[in-house]
Design an enzyme around this catalytic site. Structure first.
Site, PDB file in Angstrom:
ATOM      1  N   HIS A 209      45.728  39.548  47.336  1.00 37.92           N
ATOM      2  CA  HIS A 209      46.510  39.709  46.028  1.00 37.92           C
ATOM      3  C   HIS A 209      47.002  41.331  45.998  1.00 37.92           C
ATOM      4  O   HIS A 209      46.600  42.094  46.925  1.00 37.92           O
ATOM      5  CB  HIS A 209      45.453  39.719  44.812  1.00 37.92           C
TER       6      HIS A 209
ATOM      7  N   HIS B 166      48.235  44.253  43.307  1.00 35.21           N
ATOM      8  CA  HIS B 166      48.000  44.784  42.052  1.00 35.21           C
ATOM      9  C   HIS B 166      49.614  45.424  41.425  1.00 35.21           C
ATOM     10  O   HIS B 166      50.294  46.101  42.259  1.00 35.21           O
ATOM     11  CB  HIS B 166      47.465  45.872  42.049  1.00 35.21           C
TER      12      HIS B 166
HETATM   13  P1  5GP Z   1      40.483  44.103  44.597  1.00 35.15           P
HETATM   14  O1  5GP Z   1      39.277  45.216  44.133  1.00 35.15           O
HETATM   15  O2  5GP Z   1      39.922  43.064  45.269  1.00 35.15           O
HETATM   16  O3  5GP Z   1      41.569  44.974  45.146  1.00 35.15           O
HETATM   17  O4  5GP Z   1      40.945  43.698  43.088  1.00 35.15           O
HETATM   18  C1  5GP Z   1      40.262  42.620  42.402  1.00 35.15           C
HETATM   19  C2  5GP Z   1      40.980  42.696  41.106  1.00 35.15           C
HETATM   20  O5  5GP Z   1      40.425  41.184  40.380  1.00 35.15           O
HETATM   21  C3  5GP Z   1      40.224  43.877  40.218  1.00 35.15           C
HETATM   22  O6  5GP Z   1      41.417  44.781  39.758  1.00 35.15           O
HETATM   23  C4  5GP Z   1      39.449  43.127  38.921  1.00 35.15           C
HETATM   24  O7  5GP Z   1      39.718  43.932  38.062  1.00 35.15           O
HETATM   25  C5  5GP Z   1      40.106  41.767  38.938  1.00 35.15           C
HETATM   26  N1  5GP Z   1      39.137  40.739  38.650  1.00 35.15           N
HETATM   27  C6  5GP Z   1      37.874  40.632  38.846  1.00 35.15           C
HETATM   28  N2  5GP Z   1      37.255  39.571  38.245  1.00 35.15           N
HETATM   29  C7  5GP Z   1      38.271  38.917  37.604  1.00 35.15           C
HETATM   30  C8  5GP Z   1      38.525  37.926  36.841  1.00 35.15           C
HETATM   31  O8  5GP Z   1      37.548  37.092  36.839  1.00 35.15           O
HETATM   32  N3  5GP Z   1      39.823  37.501  36.101  1.00 35.15           N
HETATM   33  C9  5GP Z   1      40.734  38.363  36.453  1.00 35.15           C
HETATM   34  N4  5GP Z   1      41.725  37.985  35.766  1.00 35.15           N
HETATM   35  N5  5GP Z   1      40.643  39.394  37.110  1.00 35.15           N
HETATM   36  C10 5GP Z   1      39.453  39.631  37.652  1.00 35.15           C
END
Ligand code: 5GP
Length: 147
Positions: free
Chosen positions: A107, A109
């Site tokens: 993903h 951001h």
């Molecule tokens: P990462 O840390 O893997 O780069 O980003 C994961 C993102 O997913 C984080 O920014 C976190 O806030 C978001 N996130 C985690 N759980 C959920 C969820 O259940 N729904 C949504 N919409 N975002 C989530």
């Protein structure tokens, strides 16, 4: 979770794609989904994912999927700019636990930035109200340019 390993079909974004848990979409097509981060690091934090790939990280993604994902990030970031008029936009993407990744479905951001509003820490932001996220998603979606 290391940089390499099997795709977990029960990761939270896979569940969102299957409709097993709710999310607030901004827009989607057959290939990508843009939706609101439920723990936003700033107002209007959007995530963009592929609907078709089982890539966990950027290193694993198919080039044609990456091309569609990047185009979707570009389209969404331009809409965030038009809708929310931030002073800056941080585009972030984390790979592997040591790289800051917490959800192992690739993903990107999109985090709007304002000089006088510090961005909340990655993984340390409070959960947002669904109604607040929906209102932001509606504003961003209304600012999308034609595909
Ligand atoms: P990462 O840390 O893997 O780069 O980003 C994961 C993102 O997913 C984080 O920014 C976190 O806030 C978001 N996130 C985690 N759980 C959920 C969820 O259940 N729904 C949504 N919409 N975002 C989530």
């Amino acid at each position: 979770m290391s940089l390499t390993g099997p795709y977990d079909p029960d990761n939270i974004f896979a569940k969102i794609l299957r409709g097993e848990i709710p999310a607030v979409p901004v827009w989607q097509d057959d290939h990508v989904l843009a939706f609101m981060d439920v723990f936003p690091q700033s107002e209007g934090h959007v995530l963009v994912i592929s609907k078709t790939s089982r890539a966990r990280t950027l290193l694993e993604v198919e080039p044609e999927v990456l091309a569609r994902l990047t185009a979707a990030v570009h389209r969404t970031a331009r809409a965030v700019d038009r809708a929310l008029a931030p002073e800056g936009i941080s585009i972030m993407q984390f790979n592997g636990e040591a790289g800051g990744q917490t959800v192992f479905h690739l993903h990107v951001h999109i985090v709007p930035r304002w000089a006088d509003r510090p961005m909340k820490g990655h993984g340390h932001a409070p959960m947002a109200e669904t109604a607040t996220l929906k209102a932001l998603a509606d504003r961003i979606a209304a600012a999308l340019e034609p595909d």
